[in-house]
Design a protein around this motif. Sequence first.
Motif, PDB file in Angstrom:
ATOM      1  N   THR A 103       1.045  -1.149   0.196  1.00  0.00           N
ATOM      2  CA  THR A 103       0.109  -0.006   0.035  1.00  0.00           C
ATOM      3  C   THR A 103       0.708   1.175  -0.172  1.00  0.00           C
ATOM      4  OG1 THR A 103      -1.720  -1.037   1.273  1.00  0.00           O
ATOM      5  CG2 THR A 103      -1.971   1.317   1.305  1.00  0.00           C
ATOM      6  N   VAL A 104       0.293   2.214  -0.831  1.00  0.00           N
ATOM      7  CA  VAL A 104       1.627   3.463  -0.894  1.00  0.00           C
ATOM      8  C   VAL A 104       0.346   4.573  -0.454  1.00  0.00           C
ATOM      9  CG1 VAL A 104       2.696   4.792  -2.491  1.00  0.00           C
ATOM     10  CG2 VAL A 104       2.771   2.374  -2.736  1.00  0.00           C
ATOM     11  N   ARG A 105       0.969   5.693   0.245  1.00  0.00           N
ATOM     12  CA  ARG A 105       0.471   6.901   0.619  1.00  0.00           C
ATOM     13  C   ARG A 105       1.417   7.838  -0.263  1.00  0.00           C
ATOM     14  NH1 ARG A 105      -3.329   9.753   3.202  1.00  0.00           N
ATOM     15  NH2 ARG A 105      -2.866  11.657   3.746  1.00  0.00           N
ATOM     16  N   SER A 106       0.727   8.577  -1.249  1.00  0.00           N
ATOM     17  CA  SER A 106       1.634   9.193  -1.971  1.00  0.00           C
ATOM     18  C   SER A 106       1.067  10.656  -2.304  1.00  0.00           C
ATOM     19  CB  SER A 106       1.887   8.412  -3.467  1.00  0.00           C
ATOM     20  OG  SER A 106       2.766   9.382  -4.239  1.00  0.00           O
ATOM     21  N   GLU A 107       1.818  11.667  -2.550  1.00  0.00           N
ATOM     22  CA  GLU A 107       1.384  13.070  -2.823  1.00  0.00           C
ATOM     23  C   GLU A 107       0.530  13.001  -4.248  1.00  0.00           C
ATOM     24  OE1 GLU A 107       4.456  16.114  -0.564  1.00  0.00           O
ATOM     25  OE2 GLU A 107       4.785  15.426  -2.533  1.00  0.00           O
ATOM     26  N   GLU A 108       1.217  11.988  -5.178  1.00  0.00           N
ATOM     27  CA  GLU A 108       0.626  11.866  -6.491  1.00  0.00           C
ATOM     28  C   GLU A 108       0.460  10.604  -6.856  1.00  0.00           C
ATOM     29  OE1 GLU A 108      -0.159  14.415  -8.092  1.00  0.00           O
ATOM     30  OE2 GLU A 108       0.289  16.331  -6.864  1.00  0.00           O
ATOM     31  N   PRO A 109      -0.449  10.248  -7.823  1.00  0.00           N
ATOM     32  CA  PRO A 109      -0.199   8.755  -8.323  1.00  0.00           C
ATOM     33  C   PRO A 109       0.881   8.526  -9.153  1.00  0.00           C
ATOM     34  CG  PRO A 109      -2.060  10.095  -9.393  1.00  0.00           C
ATOM     35  CD  PRO A 109      -1.567  11.205  -8.415  1.00  0.00           C
ATOM     36  N   ALA A 110       1.339   7.542  -9.260  1.00  0.00           N
ATOM     37  CA  ALA A 110       2.524   7.130 -10.009  1.00  0.00           C
ATOM     38  C   ALA A 110       2.656   5.660 -10.494  1.00  0.00           C
ATOM     39  CB  ALA A 110       3.815   7.380  -9.296  1.00  0.00           C
ATOM     40  N   TYR A 111       3.424   5.156 -11.257  1.00  0.00           N
ATOM     41  CA  TYR A 111       4.025   3.822 -11.492  1.00  0.00           C
ATOM     42  C   TYR A 111       5.037   3.547 -10.425  1.00  0.00           C
ATOM     43  CZ  TYR A 111       1.368   3.043 -16.067  1.00  0.00           C
ATOM     44  OH  TYR A 111       0.591   2.902 -17.002  1.00  0.00           O
ATOM     45  N   ARG A 144       5.117   6.936   1.333  1.00  0.00           N
ATOM     46  CA  ARG A 144       5.309   6.050   2.030  1.00  0.00           C
ATOM     47  C   ARG A 144       4.838   4.632   1.644  1.00  0.00           C
ATOM     48  NH1 ARG A 144       1.682   6.220   7.420  1.00  0.00           N
ATOM     49  NH2 ARG A 144       0.552   4.818   6.175  1.00  0.00           N
ATOM     50  N   VAL A 145       5.461   3.576   1.792  1.00  0.00           N
ATOM     51  CA  VAL A 145       5.296   2.329   1.246  1.00  0.00           C
ATOM     52  C   VAL A 145       5.063   1.364   2.402  1.00  0.00           C
ATOM     53  CG1 VAL A 145       5.759   0.375  -0.146  1.00  0.00           C
ATOM     54  CG2 VAL A 145       6.329   2.696  -0.912  1.00  0.00           C
ATOM     55  N   ASP A 146       4.006   0.433   2.581  1.00  0.00           N
ATOM     56  CA  ASP A 146       3.781  -0.493   3.536  1.00  0.00           C
ATOM     57  C   ASP A 146       3.729  -1.724   2.909  1.00  0.00           C
ATOM     58  OD1 ASP A 146       3.384   1.236   6.000  1.00  0.00           O
ATOM     59  OD2 ASP A 146       1.511   1.702   4.876  1.00  0.00           O
ATOM     60  N   LEU A 147       4.612  -2.589   2.877  1.00  0.00           N
ATOM     61  CA  LEU A 147       4.961  -3.890   2.190  1.00  0.00           C
ATOM     62  C   LEU A 147       3.985  -4.854   2.917  1.00  0.00           C
ATOM     63  CD1 LEU A 147       8.674  -4.311   1.849  1.00  0.00           C
ATOM     64  CD2 LEU A 147       6.820  -3.545  -0.048  1.00  0.00           C
ATOM     65  N   ALA A 148       3.072  -5.600   2.108  1.00  0.00           N
ATOM     66  CA  ALA A 148       2.255  -6.604   2.509  1.00  0.00           C
ATOM     67  C   ALA A 148       3.206  -8.118   2.206  1.00  0.00           C
ATOM     68  CB  ALA A 148       1.094  -6.547   1.678  1.00  0.00           C
ATOM     69  N   ARG A 149       3.885  -7.893   1.485  1.00  0.00           N
ATOM     70  CA  ARG A 149       4.894  -9.058   1.052  1.00  0.00           C
ATOM     71  C   ARG A 149       6.222  -8.869   1.142  1.00  0.00           C
ATOM     72  NH1 ARG A 149       0.615 -11.151   1.193  1.00  0.00           N
ATOM     73  NH2 ARG A 149      -0.531 -12.175  -0.489  1.00  0.00           N
TER      74      ARG A 149
END
Length: 908
Positions: A103-111, A144-149
């Motif tokens: 899951t990503v919380r980001s200021e802008e959508p991205a690849y 911010r990235v939260d890894l589920a794997r």
Amino acid sequence: MSNDGDSGSRLAGREYGRVAFAATCVVAVVLTAALVPALATGSGAPGASLVPLPPDAADAGDGAGSGAGGSGGLGALDAGDSQQVGGLGENAFRSQGTETHFTVRSEEPAYWRTGSYDTYTGEGWRRSAPADTSAAAGEAVGYRVDLARAAGSPPTVWRPETLSGPAGLGVTGDGRVETGGRLPEGTTYRGTSRRPPSESEVLAASGRDYPPAVAERYTALPEETRSAVGPFTDEVVGEASDPYETAVAIEDWLETTKSYSLNVSRPEEDVARAFIFEMDAGYCEYFATAMVAMLRSQEVPARYVVGYSTGETVDPNTYRVRALNAHAWVEVYFAEVGWVRFDPTPGDARIAQERRTLQSEGVTDDYDPGTAGSPDERRNGTDPEGTPASETPTPVTPTSRESSEGYALSLNRTAVPGAPVEVSVTEDGAPVAGSAVSVNDRRVGVTDSDGALVTTLPYSESVTVSAAGGETVTTGSSTESSGPGGDGSSAGERSAARTYELPTNATLSLSGDRGAGATVTVTASVEDVPVRNATVTIDGERAGETDGSGRSAVTLPSTPGNVTLRVERGPVVGTRTVAVDAVTVAVDPALGLPVAWTPVEVTAFVGGDPEPGAAVTVGGERAGETGIDGTVTARLPASSAVPVVVAARGGTARTTVANPLANLAAVVVLAVGAVLGSAVALSRADLGLRDLPGAVASGLQRAARTLVAALVGLAVVSERALAMAWRRALLTVAHLRALATGERSPEALAAALRTWLGGLPDRVGVALGTAGAGTGRQRRAAADQAGGGERAAVREAWERFLRHVSVERPDVHTPGQLAAHAIAVDGLPRDAVTTLRDEFRAVEYGPRPPDAAAPGVASAIDAIESEAETGTGAVEGTGEETGDEGEGGSGSAGGSGNGTGAGAGGEP
């Protein structure tokens, strides 16, 4: 003995057998865990965590771990050193799994990018060396990235600048990601990236001045692939004049001629050739591989990239990225810009497939990432950022007027100021060689044997191109001269002229941060032609001049606000309003007061919004970079004034933290004073250091008791106030009833009311514990004078009585409590004390008028003093009287500073 020995041998043999059996079981379990793939977890083999990966297992900046193509459910979180396009078995890029990978919380959508590859093998891709990371500074984005794997290749936005999280995770000085090992499930990390400029005008003006290392590495192809793909791609790109037009033409061809499908079989021959010439459909791996091969055949540097598409928006600026979002795309290198993303996979079809999967699994019915994959790409009526696109304006086609005397004249492109054009002169379709060509009456040369001449159009509102003279080239190679020497100098020569109206509105594009004082690159163009050698001004002040690519680096003003950027060359003009964002900084001490060697939180803002990735220095020392929330924690050095500087988007902001050293000294002095004070207090109390803990505990106990007493006192005062109000209401009703029945006259009732009102402030003050001695004495003196001395006599007797009562603070006790104490503890005569108590109550709060006689007061006080002086009084009664609950504190009759002499609970 022999029997015992045989028995021991047999026992030892059994033990050895058990050990061997146990060891065999352990080995079997470990091998099974390491070799059996994970079942539907997407996290690799269960035993993977038993065998630590070396930190240099792969270049983590562009993937680490095992390859995603053909791997069992790993997705793109483990982008290894190689990828097999259309890999055998379960393929991550064909997966439609709905399990969350991160899951990503980001200021802008991205690849979310995890790796790139440079070497095409015919069957797939391989990384031959660490990836090139060159890129121009662009817009900053924090996430911010939260890894589920578990992940060997942490997802980032291209191009990463900072990463913070587990030990070992970071970005090197040349922009490569380091992990220090595989990141476990549940890991959280923060990052900041700067996306390179992607405006079409900037990319079109970039040219082909590639670094030699980039050109050699990222245009390489197997010779059989180049020989097959190159000629066909030449036809696809047609007359594309620059790398951007080439990339757009190839991307358009793939998106319009190939279909999206996950149900395709991998070809056994060269994948790029098979997809381009034989296959009708494929998925992302095929589209990306074909586009890279086609670009490289045109000597345009490109590379194959893997990662994840945007994912599902679950909250504002929050994206859930699943297994089905694993994706492959292309990065194209543009000179002086860097690597820019292009996604040739048909976006609508891919997203429709993902939506059908999520709906069929009952996950969500509302799925639309809405993020474009390529510069200026529009998908379903959305612009590149996923917002509704405005109607594209219809380009204005310049008009032309033609005059001809036997010749025909034409240009190979639309007439635009500054555009290089090929002028063709023909007669009845045959080329005219040696014809003199002029532009706006200025001779620019003569046509060649093909009847053509290349020239550049001037920067003007219109242009007239004319041709005269020359020789017509016939089919049999014979020529017919229109004049001596074919120079158009003889009379009656054939000629042609054509006038073009030119567009003069230039488009301005900006790249770089737009902070105050920042340097940005402005690119000016008319349609696809750069405006060269034009003057650039900011708010009327000259700021620079465009180069041969129509670009100029200019510095924005140091003061924030809107500025007007203008590019002008002759009649060709372009203007643009630029909002210059202010960079500001705030410092928040952790202790509320800046103290040397204590932490402070520094927050960077750009345009009022927290800015991630801002460089922060405190006291001249680098403190780090701000995170996604725009903050970083640092420690104040020991200095009288500490400068704090924030650098963001090319601008800076500074502030000074005052007096941290002086504040530290003050804290130290206070601490030393407290210690010394405690030591003095201990010495005076004849206590030693060993007694200090007990003294501190005793002090804390007293403080706790004081707090409890204060709360109880507040409750008592509140209860008394309510009781007094209730009795006042009942007494008022009784007075009104007596007035109605004639038992009391209006005059008597009015006098009683005046008396009650006169004593009200004192009663309230006693109830609240705030009545002052001065005002109390003044009010009592006035009341005593009005009462003809009777009230004064009662007060004097009460004060004399209090001198014989062994209560330290009589002002905080009611008359009833004082009387009970005097009888039970001090042994004063019951009858005399009771009489004095009742008379004091009647005068102070009762209905008795101030001038009424108070019989028995004098004899009562005399009896009390006589008993006190002789000391023969016996304790009477068995317990203390409680007094009236509604009474207030009873001060001395003289109105000492501790009380007012009026009870809070009495009635008039």
